[in-house]
Design a protein around this motif. Sequence first.
Motif, mmCIF file in Angstrom:
data_model
loop_
_atom_site.group_PDB
_atom_site.id
_atom_site.type_symbol
_atom_site.label_atom_id
_atom_site.label_comp_id
_atom_site.label_asym_id
_atom_site.label_seq_id
_atom_site.Cartn_x
_atom_site.Cartn_y
_atom_site.Cartn_z
ATOM 1 N N LEU A 79 -4.116 2.315 -10.721
ATOM 2 C CA LEU A 79 -5.125 2.926 -9.856
ATOM 3 C C LEU A 79 -5.314 4.405 -10.192
ATOM 4 O O LEU A 79 -6.442 4.903 -10.263
ATOM 5 C CB LEU A 79 -4.724 2.771 -8.389
ATOM 6 N N LEU A 80 -4.180 5.103 -10.417
ATOM 7 C CA LEU A 80 -4.255 6.544 -10.680
ATOM 8 C C LEU A 80 -4.896 6.827 -12.033
ATOM 9 O O LEU A 80 -5.479 7.897 -12.233
ATOM 10 C CB LEU A 80 -2.852 7.157 -10.615
ATOM 11 N N SER A 81 -4.821 5.872 -12.959
ATOM 12 C CA SER A 81 -5.436 6.078 -14.274
ATOM 13 C C SER A 81 -6.954 5.913 -14.234
ATOM 14 O O SER A 81 -7.652 6.421 -15.104
ATOM 15 C CB SER A 81 -4.828 5.110 -15.299
ATOM 16 N N PHE A 82 -7.459 5.204 -13.242
ATOM 17 C CA PHE A 82 -8.900 4.956 -13.145
ATOM 18 C C PHE A 82 -9.577 5.764 -12.032
ATOM 19 O O PHE A 82 -10.781 6.014 -12.099
ATOM 20 C CB PHE A 82 -9.174 3.464 -12.907
ATOM 21 N N PHE A 83 -8.804 6.165 -11.027
ATOM 22 C CA PHE A 83 -9.396 6.835 -9.868
ATOM 23 C C PHE A 83 -8.621 8.107 -9.546
ATOM 24 O O PHE A 83 -7.421 8.204 -9.838
ATOM 25 C CB PHE A 83 -9.379 5.921 -8.635
ATOM 26 N N PRO A 84 -9.275 9.100 -8.942
ATOM 27 C CA PRO A 84 -8.547 10.289 -8.489
ATOM 28 C C PRO A 84 -7.620 9.940 -7.333
ATOM 29 O O PRO A 84 -7.805 8.916 -6.655
ATOM 30 C CB PRO A 84 -9.669 11.229 -8.046
ATOM 31 N N LEU A 85 -6.635 10.794 -7.082
ATOM 32 C CA LEU A 85 -5.624 10.506 -6.070
ATOM 33 C C LEU A 85 -6.247 10.277 -4.698
ATOM 34 O O LEU A 85 -5.807 9.388 -3.949
ATOM 35 C CB LEU A 85 -4.605 11.658 -5.997
ATOM 36 N N ALA A 121 -6.187 3.228 -0.345
ATOM 37 C CA ALA A 121 -5.546 1.909 -0.435
ATOM 38 C C ALA A 121 -4.464 1.780 0.625
ATOM 39 O O ALA A 121 -4.309 0.726 1.263
ATOM 40 C CB ALA A 121 -4.958 1.712 -1.832
ATOM 41 N N ASP A 122 -3.706 2.854 0.834
ATOM 42 C CA ASP A 122 -2.651 2.830 1.843
ATOM 43 C C ASP A 122 -3.238 2.749 3.251
ATOM 44 O O ASP A 122 -2.701 2.060 4.121
ATOM 45 C CB ASP A 122 -1.777 4.081 1.701
ATOM 46 N N ILE A 123 -4.333 3.456 3.469
ATOM 47 C CA ILE A 123 -4.966 3.435 4.798
ATOM 48 C C ILE A 123 -5.471 2.029 5.117
ATOM 49 O O ILE A 123 -5.279 1.520 6.233
ATOM 50 C CB ILE A 123 -6.105 4.464 4.847
ATOM 51 N N LEU A 124 -6.076 1.373 4.138
ATOM 52 C CA LEU A 124 -6.602 0.024 4.351
ATOM 53 C C LEU A 124 -5.479 -0.984 4.579
ATOM 54 O O LEU A 124 -5.560 -1.836 5.476
ATOM 55 C CB LEU A 124 -7.462 -0.399 3.163
ATOM 56 N N GLY A 156 0.819 -1.211 0.000
ATOM 57 C CA GLY A 156 0.000 0.000 0.000
ATOM 58 C C GLY A 156 0.847 1.252 0.000
ATOM 59 O O GLY A 156 0.569 2.218 -0.722
ATOM 60 N N SER A 157 1.904 1.244 0.807
ATOM 61 C CA SER A 157 2.758 2.419 0.909
ATOM 62 C C SER A 157 3.456 2.725 -0.412
ATOM 63 O O SER A 157 3.518 3.884 -0.842
ATOM 64 C CB SER A 157 3.792 2.203 2.022
ATOM 65 N N SER A 158 3.974 1.685 -1.077
ATOM 66 C CA SER A 158 4.698 1.897 -2.338
ATOM 67 C C SER A 158 3.765 2.378 -3.443
ATOM 68 O O SER A 158 4.112 3.295 -4.202
ATOM 69 C CB SER A 158 5.380 0.588 -2.775
ATOM 70 N N MET A 159 2.583 1.787 -3.539
ATOM 71 C CA MET A 159 1.631 2.214 -4.565
ATOM 72 C C MET A 159 1.283 3.688 -4.403
ATOM 73 O O MET A 159 1.279 4.464 -5.363
ATOM 74 C CB MET A 159 0.360 1.367 -4.491
ATOM 75 N N VAL A 160 0.991 4.083 -3.177
ATOM 76 C CA VAL A 160 0.579 5.464 -2.926
ATOM 77 C C VAL A 160 1.760 6.417 -3.086
ATOM 78 O O VAL A 160 1.600 7.549 -3.565
ATOM 79 C CB VAL A 160 -0.067 5.582 -1.538
ATOM 80 N N GLN A 161 2.965 5.957 -2.705
ATOM 81 C CA GLN A 161 4.148 6.804 -2.872
ATOM 82 C C GLN A 161 4.350 7.149 -4.349
ATOM 83 O O GLN A 161 4.577 8.311 -4.704
ATOM 84 C CB GLN A 161 5.376 6.085 -2.314
ATOM 85 N N TYR A 162 4.267 6.140 -5.204
ATOM 86 C CA TYR A 162 4.390 6.389 -6.640
ATOM 87 C C TYR A 162 3.259 7.289 -7.134
ATOM 88 O O TYR A 162 3.484 8.195 -7.959
ATOM 89 C CB TYR A 162 4.381 5.078 -7.416
ATOM 90 N N ALA A 163 2.047 7.053 -6.656
ATOM 91 C CA ALA A 163 0.897 7.844 -7.099
ATOM 92 C C ALA A 163 1.075 9.319 -6.737
ATOM 93 O O ALA A 163 0.767 10.212 -7.541
ATOM 94 C CB ALA A 163 -0.388 7.302 -6.480
ATOM 95 N N ILE A 164 1.583 9.596 -5.541
ATOM 96 C CA ILE A 164 1.793 10.988 -5.116
ATOM 97 C C ILE A 164 2.866 11.654 -5.986
ATOM 98 O O ILE A 164 2.701 12.794 -6.451
ATOM 99 C CB ILE A 164 2.168 11.053 -3.628
ATOM 100 N N ILE A 165 3.982 10.939 -6.199
ATOM 101 C CA ILE A 165 5.068 11.505 -7.014
ATOM 102 C C ILE A 165 4.577 11.783 -8.435
ATOM 103 O O ILE A 165 4.854 12.844 -9.026
ATOM 104 C CB ILE A 165 6.274 10.553 -7.043
ATOM 105 N N TRP A 166 3.827 10.842 -9.001
ATOM 106 C CA TRP A 166 3.321 11.042 -10.354
ATOM 107 C C TRP A 166 2.290 12.164 -10.401
ATOM 108 O O TRP A 166 2.218 12.900 -11.386
ATOM 109 C CB TRP A 166 2.724 9.743 -10.883
ATOM 110 N N TYR A 167 1.497 12.303 -9.360
ATOM 111 C CA TYR A 167 0.531 13.394 -9.296
ATOM 112 C C TYR A 167 1.265 14.742 -9.296
ATOM 113 O O TYR A 167 0.879 15.673 -10.016
ATOM 114 C CB TYR A 167 -0.336 13.264 -8.042
ATOM 115 N N ILE A 168 2.323 14.843 -8.503
ATOM 116 C CA ILE A 168 3.116 16.085 -8.472
ATOM 117 C C ILE A 168 3.731 16.342 -9.846
ATOM 118 O O ILE A 168 3.733 17.474 -10.350
ATOM 119 C CB ILE A 168 4.212 15.996 -7.384
#
Length: 405
Positions: free
Chosen positions: A162-168, A174-177, A25-37
Amino acid sequence: MCDSSGCWQRRAAQFLAAQGVSLLGSSMVQYAIIWYITLTTSSGKMLTLSTLCGFLPQLAVSLFGGVWADRWKRKNVMMLADAAVAAATLVLAVSMLLGSRPMWLLFAVLAVRSAGTGLQTPAAQAFLPQIVPREKLMRLGGVQSALNSLITFLSPAAGGLLLSFFPLETVLFADILTAALGIGLTAAIRVEENGGQSSPGAGMSGWKGLCSGLAYVKGKPGLRNLVLFQIFTMFLISPSAFLTPLLVERTFGAEVWRLTAGEMTYSAGMVLGGLLIAAWGGLSSGRLRTTLLAGGFYGLLMVGLGLSPVFPAYLVCNTLIGITSPCYNTPMTVAIQEKVAPEAQGRVFGVLQAASSFAMPLGMVLFGPLSDAVSLRLLFPVCGILVMAAAALAFFRGAFREFSD
């Protein structure tokens, strides 16, 4: 009730599951945040700032994180780190759901996540010997390395999907769960803790504990040499950690598939390396001799990266570098778990993690700007030769003899 073998195996499985779920969860969200920025700002300065937020807090916290791992119950420290990261992520998710998306909050969450890693890693490394027999540490360390590498291999694709189908803000949950699941699995591990009020370090302040950890390392010549070797090596291999995309772009072409192939081959190599060290167990002559042998091969392969005439040759070297990484790190971790007093392991792992977290960004301060003035096809071989020389010198002079098997 279960026999001793069944008990440790069950506890080890719970530990690996908890760490794996949390890391996923942490790695997925970490990448998602970096890509969002990246997609939101298209700014190199913003990416630099996000990198600093990902390194500096971990560097600062890891030293004291090791102290706290010796002072408190290590299981509780791991759960606290997961909970703090999940809480920060929840704040960001709620803020975004309410329509507020300040960039500073993204950086703040990255910093909290980095600090959480600095708190959790020494505690987890010091906790493992409490639930696993000493003779099983190397193989279990290899399995853990392979599992973590597989998760690292899958996380960018999963985060991007996940980021391609859902907003950040949705992806953040996912990380919280996974953090909640990881905390639950960790809480279920039944073990007698070495930390807490029974620990000799329980009455120390954070600063005194830090000083005692540094004094402990300084007082053990082999351990001190290991930390110095780690700083020197991490400094020199920083180009292979951060500048390989630039090497690929300048040497073979800027196609995205080449950059992707570079990342995937390294991650695949790390999975294979974890399985190799789990099955092999390292050199019979000593844990740290295995680390030095792997370090020497890593340096040789850095030379290969720089001198590769064609892209397939580069990918082969990159895969082999991935294989050497667990063979370098796992024996070193197990040597500390076996040789350092249990009540001091958190502090020692904290010092070692801080050394690595300091050396690699420091290397980039030099090699990053230097890469614009010097060819990377020269820089990689020079750094690789220096790594080989350092590993050979330590190997033949027995620099870690007082500390190894």
